[in-house]
Design a protein around this motif. Structure first.
Motif, PDB file in Angstrom:
ATOM      1  N   THR A  82     -11.543  50.341  78.052  1.00 57.63           N
ATOM      2  CA  THR A  82     -12.029  51.127  79.279  1.00 57.63           C
ATOM      3  C   THR A  82     -11.113  52.326  79.663  1.00 57.63           C
ATOM      4  O   THR A  82     -11.752  53.229  79.881  1.00 57.63           O
ATOM      5  CB  THR A  82     -11.793  50.020  80.409  1.00 57.63           C
ATOM      6  N   THR A  84      -9.299  54.066  77.467  1.00 59.06           N
ATOM      7  CA  THR A  84      -9.637  55.290  76.511  1.00 59.06           C
ATOM      8  C   THR A  84     -11.026  55.948  76.997  1.00 59.06           C
ATOM      9  O   THR A  84     -11.159  57.266  76.843  1.00 59.06           O
ATOM     10  CB  THR A  84      -9.769  54.712  75.172  1.00 59.06           C
ATOM     11  N   LEU A  86     -12.636  55.846  79.781  1.00 61.19           N
ATOM     12  CA  LEU A  86     -12.618  56.766  81.009  1.00 61.19           C
ATOM     13  C   LEU A  86     -11.997  57.903  80.822  1.00 61.19           C
ATOM     14  O   LEU A  86     -12.164  59.227  81.305  1.00 61.19           O
ATOM     15  CB  LEU A  86     -11.944  55.794  82.055  1.00 61.19           C
ATOM     16  N   ALA A  87     -10.805  57.806  79.840  1.00 57.31           N
ATOM     17  CA  ALA A  87     -10.034  59.316  79.687  1.00 57.31           C
ATOM     18  C   ALA A  87     -10.784  60.368  78.853  1.00 57.31           C
ATOM     19  O   ALA A  87     -10.759  61.561  79.379  1.00 57.31           O
ATOM     20  CB  ALA A  87      -8.761  58.867  78.890  1.00 57.31           C
ATOM     21  N   ASN A  88     -11.675  59.687  77.825  1.00 61.36           N
ATOM     22  CA  ASN A  88     -12.335  60.760  77.276  1.00 61.36           C
ATOM     23  C   ASN A  88     -13.852  60.194  76.680  1.00 61.36           C
ATOM     24  O   ASN A  88     -14.059  59.548  75.925  1.00 61.36           O
ATOM     25  CB  ASN A  88     -11.633  61.277  75.837  1.00 61.36           C
ATOM     26  N   PRO A  89     -14.952  60.308  77.816  1.00 62.10           N
ATOM     27  CA  PRO A  89     -16.146  59.797  77.790  1.00 62.10           C
ATOM     28  C   PRO A  89     -16.804  60.401  76.358  1.00 62.10           C
ATOM     29  O   PRO A  89     -17.699  59.534  75.873  1.00 62.10           O
ATOM     30  CB  PRO A  89     -16.708  60.349  78.861  1.00 62.10           C
ATOM     31  N   LEU A  91     -15.730  60.102  73.479  1.00 64.11           N
ATOM     32  CA  LEU A  91     -15.497  59.090  72.294  1.00 64.11           C
ATOM     33  C   LEU A  91     -16.167  58.019  72.095  1.00 64.11           C
ATOM     34  O   LEU A  91     -16.872  57.626  73.011  1.00 64.11           O
ATOM     35  CB  LEU A  91     -14.118  58.606  72.577  1.00 64.11           C
ATOM     36  N   ASP A 309     -17.600  59.993  86.271  1.00 64.98           N
ATOM     37  CA  ASP A 309     -17.742  61.266  86.042  1.00 64.98           C
ATOM     38  C   ASP A 309     -18.406  62.179  87.186  1.00 64.98           C
ATOM     39  O   ASP A 309     -18.204  63.074  87.570  1.00 64.98           O
ATOM     40  CB  ASP A 309     -18.313  61.353  84.593  1.00 64.98           C
TER      41      ASP A 309
ATOM     42  N   GLY B 305      -4.562  52.774  77.045  1.00 64.57           N
ATOM     43  CA  GLY B 305      -5.573  53.236  76.414  1.00 64.57           C
ATOM     44  C   GLY B 305      -5.864  54.526  76.792  1.00 64.57           C
ATOM     45  O   GLY B 305      -6.250  55.546  76.076  1.00 64.57           O
ATOM     46  N   ALA B 306      -5.589  54.877  78.210  1.00 65.55           N
ATOM     47  CA  ALA B 306      -5.829  56.414  78.646  1.00 65.55           C
ATOM     48  C   ALA B 306      -4.987  57.372  78.115  1.00 65.55           C
ATOM     49  O   ALA B 306      -5.351  58.504  77.493  1.00 65.55           O
ATOM     50  CB  ALA B 306      -5.803  56.485  80.272  1.00 65.55           C
ATOM     51  N   ALA B 309      -5.947  58.232  74.574  1.00 61.11           N
ATOM     52  CA  ALA B 309      -6.640  59.262  74.680  1.00 61.11           C
ATOM     53  C   ALA B 309      -6.259  60.545  75.173  1.00 61.11           C
ATOM     54  O   ALA B 309      -7.053  61.344  75.419  1.00 61.11           O
ATOM     55  CB  ALA B 309      -8.004  58.886  75.340  1.00 61.11           C
ATOM     56  N   ASN B 311      -4.207  61.312  78.149  1.00 64.30           N
ATOM     57  CA  ASN B 311      -3.842  61.555  79.594  1.00 64.30           C
ATOM     58  C   ASN B 311      -2.301  61.327  79.848  1.00 64.30           C
ATOM     59  O   ASN B 311      -1.684  60.522  79.157  1.00 64.30           O
ATOM     60  CB  ASN B 311      -4.850  60.501  80.466  1.00 64.30           C
TER      61      ASN B 311
END
Lengths: 337, 618
Positions: A82, A84, A86-89, A91, A309, B305-306, B309, B311
């Motif tokens: 989740t 990952t 949210l940080a980069n949609p 992917l 977003d 997780g962020a 990616a 952040n």
């Protein structure tokens, strides 16, 4: 989202250089190969693919994929994924989990990721047993099942993954046998296309600790008679002779034979995976005979990442704060000379 | 209206402590904040601390429903919200009963006599009315029928319901206090105009009550004079009053902007850390993503997780929440991923004292994980420097590729003080370890020669596809490895990486003197208490005492031993049972390390510290 692919990948592009270490004869090999075959068909760039797993036999999966990956801690992959996503949609995020990982230790994250509808895909390797810890019952083991930790028979009633998931508002649920790679590959592709959380339950045989647990539905000799592979918009017909089908009688599904008692193909229910109301999907999930496989539910809904977003874009558009200085020096400030 | 006799007092004061207390619904936080802001704008140094009940809507008039706000203003440097109170404003008997002990004998108490009814006295468990039974004869009690005077003042304003009228009596009290300390009502009237922009009748009503209170105090012969607290000498610049938790949140905003990485907060609400989540949730305009997770574990794992990616990822919590995050923190340490965990400490163990302050999570932060898993641990020490240490935590995590635990506590997180605003352009650079393209022979655990930080390859970058995980990995390829020697090597290199952070942090400085008789050691949120106590004991002639206050706990500053050596005696003062003392004893066995510990959910008091130091300086 830019998903154009310049290079045409083959399954080899997604195989890492690591030796695969599952037990011989394990369905996990089938799943791995189906995924490596599905990915080149998805139209995603290799560098945008991320596999995140928890702990368990299934969770070694990311090591065998030549993509970005994280083998994390027990039960937490949906929460990590989740973050990952949210940080980069952009992917394409995949969660690899097992029945213990997702429904025992990670039960909380499992239901919440489904509720939120984060745009990621979850492949649930359900072998109704704990493999990596060598043979204890899992939350999907049957009552009475004899395992290392239940020598006199399991006394805990099992979860049905599909029922739990749909109860947690899953928009996409598919079930597939661990020995049907062609259909599995197709379902992986459909799951990637679907915008929202896609849950794919694989009925995965564990040849060591729970061998044959799905044989009554998945054995090649009986599979066509015992499984109903549903497809959206098509009548729910099954059987070697393609003569069996489902009808709704009162509040129950019933198996009928086409050509008997005046039943024709027109009487058979047509599968609507896109229906918002999950009642019929739940009934299909629950059915013991036939065992329903394929994409049972695929209801289009706005995703969590898209909502977030959109909200951020809207707030940014309306706000006068562009840099932190705009915030820090706003409001009740005062000068000391 | 009756009152005890008032003694003449000096007109100019260096510092004053005022406490406003009343029912949870009496608006004491607002009253206190208005007085603080006005005083700060006047130029005073200030420190404030709210004290409210854990119950959200405690029964009216009850002892446990009392809400308070304390402010310490001065023309001198102010480091704490103060211990003893010069002026208590008590809006009801329960407030008086629970706060009287803090008032300095001979000093002033203002009460709303209308609230001293039989019913309220019973609720406050008073057998007799304290205003009549002589029990307050050692104080200067100013009795004012605030509720009826407020009603009287508002009788001609149209469109006001009874509730709004009664609720504005706190502004009567504020008006009185403004007159007593020579403060202008302008700031508060501006505040009404903004807050009630759509309700003109409330602007009029509140302004009228505020002014009525002000004029009432002016004409009341019972108040002999008003006092002045001159502006403090503070460095020139633009200031604002900031709460510790807000400063923490803003430190991360600044680090996000400076590093060019989006900020992600994964968090689960917990007292007293939730305000950081609330604050960051407001700032989506900077692209901040706040994710309120299903539990503490999802709070930290979503952040991991962020971070994976790309952040700047953080999670916020308090004691029990840190316990839940332990395993995930170990994962972040193992995969060498940047992440900041803010632990706003509260009284423990278990649920403990959720609304009270303590420093008892230090050992948990240092050691609360399985295996050999050192990480960076730093601590903020004032409400305003929460900004700096949140920024520094971000810088360290990104530059050293390891998790950082930032410790604050309920005392500095809820307290507020003037902050000389820092612009991002003046903050130090933050260099990330991000790599953007594949180079021949690249591996995910390739390390920077100096810091040993690994390179950071972010999903979406072509050619850098790789796997990380909690299993031990080969020192070169990063693939899973169970080779015995390799494991030992990796454990040691991860430890060495943390040790080398010493090269990136400032040396320890002792305050007041460099060498002498007694070195007081503190860490984190006790700075204000220790600094003020030492300052005042030095003014009394005990000059051979210094303070070494630690913000960096793991690793410790390089020169720690040298600083300790220069003093004959060392005492570690902390709000726990001796956790930092243990850490120092583990690291430096040549010293006798004395301890002064307080574990009452309360900050150190000035007097108890002074008594202790005097004993040791004899």
């Amino acid at each position: 989202m830019d998903t154009t692919v310049e290079k045409k990948y083959t399954f080899k592009d997604f195989a890492s250089d690591q030796e695969v270490r599952w037990c011989p004869g394990c369905d996990d090999y089938v799943i791995l190969r189906a995924m490596q075959k599905a990915l080149p068909e998805m139209g995603v760039k290799k560098q945008d693919v991320v596999f995140i797993s928890g702990i368990g036999c299934s969770s070694r999966f990311p090591y065998y994929m030549d993509t970005y990956g994280m083998h994390s801690i027990h039960g937490r992959a949906p929460a990590i994924a989740t973050g990952t996503k949210l940080a980069n949609p952009n992917l394409s995020v995949w969660v690899i989990t097992g029945d213990g990982d997702s429904m025992a230790i990670g039960g909380n994250h499992f239901i919440h990721v489904l509720r939120r509808n984060v745009d990621l895909n979850i492949v649930l390797f359900n072998n109704e047993i704990y493999g990596l810890t060598k043979g204890q019952f899992s939350p999907t083991s049957l009552v009475g099942q004899k395992t290392k930790s239940s020598p006199y028979g399991n006394t805990q009633p099992p979860f049905s993954a599909g029922e739990l998931a749909i109860g947690a508002q899953a928009r996409f649920f598919a079930r597939i046998g661990g020995n049907t790679p062609k259909e599995m590959t197709q379902i992986f592709i459909e799951a990637e296309k679907f915008e929202g959380t896609s849950l794919i339950e694989v009925m995965q045989n564990c040849p060591i600790f729970n061998d044959g647990c799905y044989d009554e539905f998945t054995d090649k000799a009986v599979r066509e008679d015992k499984q109903l592979f549903v497809e959206h918009g098509k009548p729910m017909i099954f059987g070697k002779e393609r003569d069996k089908g489902l009808v709704l009688k009162g509040l129950k599904l019933e198996v009928v034979t086409i050509g008997e008692n005046g039943i024709t193909q027109e009487d058979i229910l047509v599968h609507d995976a896109k229906e918002q109301d999950p009642t019929l999907h739940q009934m299909l999930v629950r059915l013991h005979y036939p065992k329903v496989t394929g994409i049972i539910r695929s209801y289009d809904d706005i995703t969590f990442d898209e909502r977030m977003d959109n909200q951020i874009k809207e707030v940014k558009r309306k706000s006068n704060f562009h840099y932190t200085d705009d915030l820090f020096f706003s409001g009740d400030t005062y000068e000391v000379k | 209206m009756t009152t005890t006799k008032i003694n003449p007092q000096p007109k100019t004061l260096h510092a004053v402590v005022i406490r406003f207390v009343g029912d949870s619904g009496d608006g004491m936080q607002l009253t206190g904040t208005q007085f603080s802001d006005t005083s700060a704008m006047f130029g005073n140094d200030i420190a404030t601390f709210p004290n409210y009940p854990a119950e959200i809507r405690a029964p009216q008039g009850s002892l446990y429903g009392v809400s308070g706000f304390q402010v310490h203003i001065g023309s001198v440097e102010i480091n704490t919200p103060g211990d003893e109170v010069d002026l208590l404003v008590a809006m009801n008997p329960a407030g008086l009963k629970t706060n009287l002990h803090a008032v300095k004998p001979g000093h002033t108490i203002i009460v709303d006599t209308d609230a001293f009814t039989k019913k309220n006295l019973d609720k406050a468990q008073y057998d007799t009315n304290p205003l009549q039974d002589g029990s307050l004869e050692n104080y200067q009690v100013i009795e004012v029928a605030m509720t009826s005077l407020t009603k009287e003042a508002l009788k001609d304003i149209e469109g006001l319901d009874n509730k709004s009228i009664t609720r504005s009596k706190n502004m009567f009290a504020l008006g009185m206090v403004y007159w007593m300390y020579n403060r202008s009502t302008d700031h508060t009237i501006d505040f009404f105009k903004k807050k009630f922009s759509t309700k003109p009748e409330l602007i009029e009503a509140n302004t009228k009550v505020l002014n009525t209170g002000y004029y009432f105090a002016e004409t009341l012969e019972l108040i002999p004079n008003s006092y002045g607290v001159a502006p403090a000498k503070m460095a020139p610049g633009t200031y604002r009053i900031i709460m510790g938790n807000t400063a923490t949140a803003w430190g991360f905003l600044a680090a996000s902007e400076k590093s060019g990485l989006d900020l992600f907060l994964g968090s689960y609400p917990i007292t007293p850390a939730s305000d950081i989540l609330h604050e960051l949730a407001k700032h989506q305009h900077f692209g901040v993503k706040t994710f309120q997770a299903e539990d503490e574990i999802a709070g930290i794992t979503s952040a991991i997780g962020a971070s994976f990616a790309g952040n700047l990822a953080i999670t916020t919590t308090s004691g029990p929440g840190l316990a839940l995050k332990g395993e995930a923190l170990g994962l972040a340490m193992m995969i060498e991923m940047p992440i900041v965990v803010v632990n706003v400490q509260r009284g423990g163990p278990s649920t403990g004292l959720p609304t009270k302050t303590e420093q008892s999570d230090l050992l948990q932060a240092l050691y609360g994980r399985n295996g050999e898993s050192p990480i960076i641990v730093i601590a903020a020490s004032t409400p305003a420097n929460c900004f700096d240490f949140a920024y520094q935590a971000s810088k360290l995590t990104l530059e050293h590729m390891t998790p950082v635990v930032l410790l604050t506590d309920g005392y500095i997180a809820n307290g507020s003080a003037p902050w000389k605003i820092k612009s991002v352009k003046d903050m130090p650079e933050i260099k990330t370890n991000i790599i953007h393209e594949y180079q021949e022979g690249w591996h995910p655990y390739d390390r920077d020669e100096d810091t040993l930080a690994r390179s950071w390859a972010i999903p979406g970058t072509p050619g850098l596809e790789h796997r990380v995980g909690g299993l031990e990995k080969d020192r070169v390829s990063g693939n899973v490895s169970y080779v015995p020697d390799n494991h030992e090597y990796m454990v040691k290199i991860r430890a060495e990486k943390i040790k080398r952070v010493q090269n990136s942090i400032p040396e320890l400085k002792s305050e007041f003197i460099d060498e002498g008789e007694l070195l007081v050691i503190g860490w984190g949120g006790t700075f204000g208490s220790l600094y003020s106590a030492i300052k005042s004991i030095r003014e009394k002639g005990y000059t051979s005492i210094g303070l070494a206050h630690f913000n960096y706990i793991n690793p410790l500053p390089k020169n720690t031993e040298e600083v300790l050596k220069r003093f004959k005696k060392i005492i570690v003062c902390e709000l726990n049972n001796g956790q930092f003392a243990k850490v120092l004893k583990l690291n430096f066995n040549d010293f006798e390390i004395l301890q002064f510990n307080k574990i009452q959910g309360l900050p150190f008091g000035n007097e108890e510290l002074i008594q202790k130091f005097k004993q040791l300086l004899k």
